[in-house]
Design an enzyme around this catalytic site. Structure first.
Site, PDB file in Angstrom:
ATOM      1  CE1 TYR A 114     -19.070   3.318   5.429  1.00 43.77           C
ATOM      2  CE2 TYR A 114     -20.486   1.461   4.876  1.00 43.77           C
ATOM      3  CZ  TYR A 114     -19.491   2.020   5.641  1.00 43.77           C
ATOM      4  OH  TYR A 114     -18.908   1.272   6.637  1.00 43.77           O
ATOM      5  NE  ARG A 172      -3.786   1.957   2.671  1.00 41.45           N
ATOM      6  CZ  ARG A 172      -3.933   3.253   2.536  1.00 41.45           C
ATOM      7  NH1 ARG A 172      -2.903   4.005   2.232  1.00 41.45           N
ATOM      8  NH2 ARG A 172      -5.117   3.814   2.680  1.00 41.45           N
TER       9      ARG A 172
HETATM   10  O1  CP3 Z   1      -9.933  -9.280   3.082  1.00 34.84           O
HETATM   11  C1  CP3 Z   1     -11.095  -9.042   2.749  1.00 34.84           C
HETATM   12  O2  CP3 Z   1     -12.069  -9.290   3.496  1.00 34.84           O
HETATM   13  C2  CP3 Z   1     -11.377  -8.539   1.338  1.00 34.84           C
HETATM   14  C3  CP3 Z   1     -11.454  -7.146   1.137  1.00 34.84           C
HETATM   15  C4  CP3 Z   1     -12.455  -6.258   1.878  1.00 34.84           C
HETATM   16  C5  CP3 Z   1     -12.152  -4.924   2.286  1.00 34.84           C
HETATM   17  N1  CP3 Z   1     -13.275  -4.359   2.768  1.00 34.84           N
HETATM   18  C6  CP3 Z   1     -10.838  -4.291   2.146  1.00 34.84           C
HETATM   19  C7  CP3 Z   1     -10.531  -3.016   2.842  1.00 34.84           C
HETATM   20  C8  CP3 Z   1     -13.804  -6.490   2.206  1.00 34.84           C
HETATM   21  C9  CP3 Z   1     -14.647  -7.759   2.047  1.00 34.84           C
HETATM   22  C10 CP3 Z   1     -14.314  -5.276   2.761  1.00 34.84           C
HETATM   23  C11 CP3 Z   1     -15.703  -5.127   3.186  1.00 34.84           C
HETATM   24  C12 CP3 Z   1     -16.151  -3.857   3.776  1.00 34.84           C
HETATM   25  N2  CP3 Z   1     -15.694  -2.576   3.528  1.00 34.84           N
HETATM   26  C13 CP3 Z   1     -17.242  -3.755   4.668  1.00 34.84           C
HETATM   27  C14 CP3 Z   1     -18.108  -4.912   5.108  1.00 34.84           C
HETATM   28  C15 CP3 Z   1     -17.509  -5.775   6.117  1.00 34.84           C
HETATM   29  C16 CP3 Z   1     -17.035  -5.087   7.329  1.00 34.84           C
HETATM   30  O3  CP3 Z   1     -15.860  -5.331   7.691  1.00 34.84           O
HETATM   31  O4  CP3 Z   1     -17.795  -4.365   7.943  1.00 34.84           O
HETATM   32  C17 CP3 Z   1     -17.410  -2.390   4.997  1.00 34.84           C
HETATM   33  C18 CP3 Z   1     -18.433  -1.794   5.918  1.00 34.84           C
HETATM   34  C19 CP3 Z   1     -16.425  -1.651   4.254  1.00 34.84           C
HETATM   35  C20 CP3 Z   1     -16.227  -0.171   4.199  1.00 34.84           C
HETATM   36  C21 CP3 Z   1     -14.866   0.224   4.602  1.00 34.84           C
HETATM   37  N3  CP3 Z   1     -13.739   0.049   3.823  1.00 34.84           N
HETATM   38  C22 CP3 Z   1     -14.455   0.857   5.816  1.00 34.84           C
HETATM   39  C23 CP3 Z   1     -15.370   1.218   6.944  1.00 34.84           C
HETATM   40  C24 CP3 Z   1     -13.056   1.045   5.744  1.00 34.84           C
HETATM   41  C25 CP3 Z   1     -12.135   1.732   6.735  1.00 34.84           C
HETATM   42  C26 CP3 Z   1     -11.961   1.090   8.020  1.00 34.84           C
HETATM   43  C27 CP3 Z   1     -11.302  -0.254   7.994  1.00 34.84           C
HETATM   44  O5  CP3 Z   1     -11.795  -1.149   8.688  1.00 34.84           O
HETATM   45  O6  CP3 Z   1     -10.307  -0.453   7.296  1.00 34.84           O
HETATM   46  C28 CP3 Z   1     -12.622   0.491   4.504  1.00 34.84           C
HETATM   47  C29 CP3 Z   1     -11.235   0.427   3.996  1.00 34.84           C
HETATM   48  C30 CP3 Z   1     -10.691  -0.920   3.665  1.00 34.84           C
HETATM   49  N4  CP3 Z   1     -11.366  -1.924   3.019  1.00 34.84           N
HETATM   50  C31 CP3 Z   1      -9.360  -1.355   3.918  1.00 34.84           C
HETATM   51  C32 CP3 Z   1      -9.258  -2.656   3.406  1.00 34.84           C
HETATM   52  C33 CP3 Z   1      -8.037  -3.538   3.391  1.00 34.84           C
HETATM   53  C34 CP3 Z   1      -8.268  -0.526   4.564  1.00 34.84           C
HETATM   54  C35 CP3 Z   1      -7.785   0.490   3.596  1.00 34.84           C
HETATM   55  C36 CP3 Z   1      -6.405   0.997   3.908  1.00 34.84           C
HETATM   56  O7  CP3 Z   1      -5.429   0.374   3.445  1.00 34.84           O
HETATM   57  O8  CP3 Z   1      -6.327   2.037   4.574  1.00 34.84           O
END
Ligand code: CP3
Length: 347
Positions: A153, A40
């Protein structure tokens, strides 16, 4: 030709209980892994990873190499759907998604209604790459955000405590909100079908904020759209395997299972075990539900929590998982300890 090697996760979804349950983790690709943080930092932003098929594929495979999980879930994110509908998404460092709020009925009327295929193309290409590299017993999962959670969202423009803006909007403008949910359900069908065609063995529908709704709202904004999505995907790809994750569904879960015909449900750690066994697992496979805080805590507390989950659900069709995503400060050693304990279990 030799018979294809069994895929334990897919076998459970097809109704076959495994004496030693398969295991994977929600959010298994991500910031708790140093190899993810390195990639990243090199790539720049989160979306630079999501829109690069080679990097997305590499990140998807990182936790498989490290822990040998039984499923790989494609690296992407929920707000890809609004992005593909022309509602541009950005990520602030260390925070969740940010969108332009969609907070008037007029804005919903003016919305693009079909997915732009070029936005979802890199995720589909990443699935093709992973499919080539994955060994034959690991199940490849696609996913997308369910309409209610994605709408929370979109309406607020970001994640919000208790999803207040979307709940208010749905009471004030039920017709406009229903149009939004409908657009998102159609988009989910297109995106999930595209992922199945790109090689996903099964798909998971994430409704992370389902538990914020009263029962009537749950039926209308969670169960009915999931029913439409499952039917819509299976009309195009008969027999498609689909896991539902209406997080926090509590006692709404049996009705969700009956109405939607999902093959499995993912349950969070608050789910009551006998309700799940008697009214959910008797009908479909169950996935879950270790508290991510037990995984963070580690040690004996983790061992006890892993054993509880196994005792509660391994008698039926079961996939070991967390009740929600792994948190970024979780030590790798705790994940290794969890996997080792699940693998050693003889049911
Ligand atoms: O490994 C996996 O599960 C596959 C990839 C995946 C991500 N997000 C990658 C990600 C999946 C399946 C999700 C689902 C997701 N994203 C949900 C549903 C499941 C859950 O955990 O609640 C939701 C609500 C989101 C929305 C989202 N995306 C949030 C709230 C955030 C920030 C906070 C956090 O927990 O990271 C993200 C960013 C995100 N999605 C990252 C990753 C690896 C981090 C991004 C970074 O590198 O800063």
């Amino acid at each position: 030709m030799p018979a294809p090697a069994a895929k334990p996760v897919l076998d459970v979804l097809a109704g076959q209980r495994q004496a030693n349950p398969p295991v994977w983790m929600m959010r298994q690709a991500g910031r708790y892994l140093s190899e993810y943080r390195e990639l990243r930092a090199k790539a720049g932003g989160f979306l630079d990873l999501v829109f690069n098929a080679e990097l997305s594929a590499e990140i998807t495979l990182q936790p498989i190499r490290r822990f040998g999980f039984d499923a790989a879930i494609i690296f992407s994110d929920l707000p890809l759907i609004p992005h593909a509908l022309g509602r541009h998404v950005r990520y602030e460092t260390g925070e969740g998604p940010r969108l332009e709020p969609l907070d008037t009925p007029a804005a919903i009327d003016a919305m693009q209604t079909r997915v732009d295929p070029s936005v979802i193309a890199p995720t589909c290409e990443a699935l093709r790459i992973v499919k080539r590299e994955l060994d034959a017993r690991t199940t490849l999962l696609g996913f997308c955000g369910a309409p209610w959670t994605v709408a929370t969202y979109m309406v607020a423009g970001q994640g919000t405590p208790d999803q207040v803006p979307a709940r208010l909007f749905a009471y004030r403008y039920p017709d406009a909100f229903a149009r939004l949910i409908d657009i998102l359900a159609d988009a989910a069908i297109d995106f999930l079908v595209a992922q199945l065609d790109a090689g996903a063995d099964a798909v998971q529908l994430f409704d992370t904020w389902a538990g914020a709704l009263p029962s009537a709202g749950f039926a209308k904004w969670v169960t009915a759209p999931a029913q439409k999505i499952v039917a819509g995907v299976r009309a195009k790809r008969p027999g498609a395997k689909i896991i539902g994750f209406p997080r926090g569904a509590a006692s709404n879960l049996p009705a969700f299972v009956d109405a939607t015909s999902v093959d499995a449900v993912s349950i969070d750690w608050t789910a009551e075990p006998s309700l799940i066994r008697e009214r959910v697992q008797n009908k479909v496979a169950v996935q879950g539900n270790l508290d991510p805080m037990a995984l963070l805590a580690g040690g004996d507390a983790l061992d006890r929590a892993v054993d509880d989950v196994l005792t509660n659900f391994s008698g039926g069709r079961f996939i070991f998982n967390l009740g929600h995503g792994i948190t970024q400060d979780t030590p790798i050693a705790n994940v290794e300890r969890m996997v080792k304990r699940v693998r050693a279990f003889k049911g």
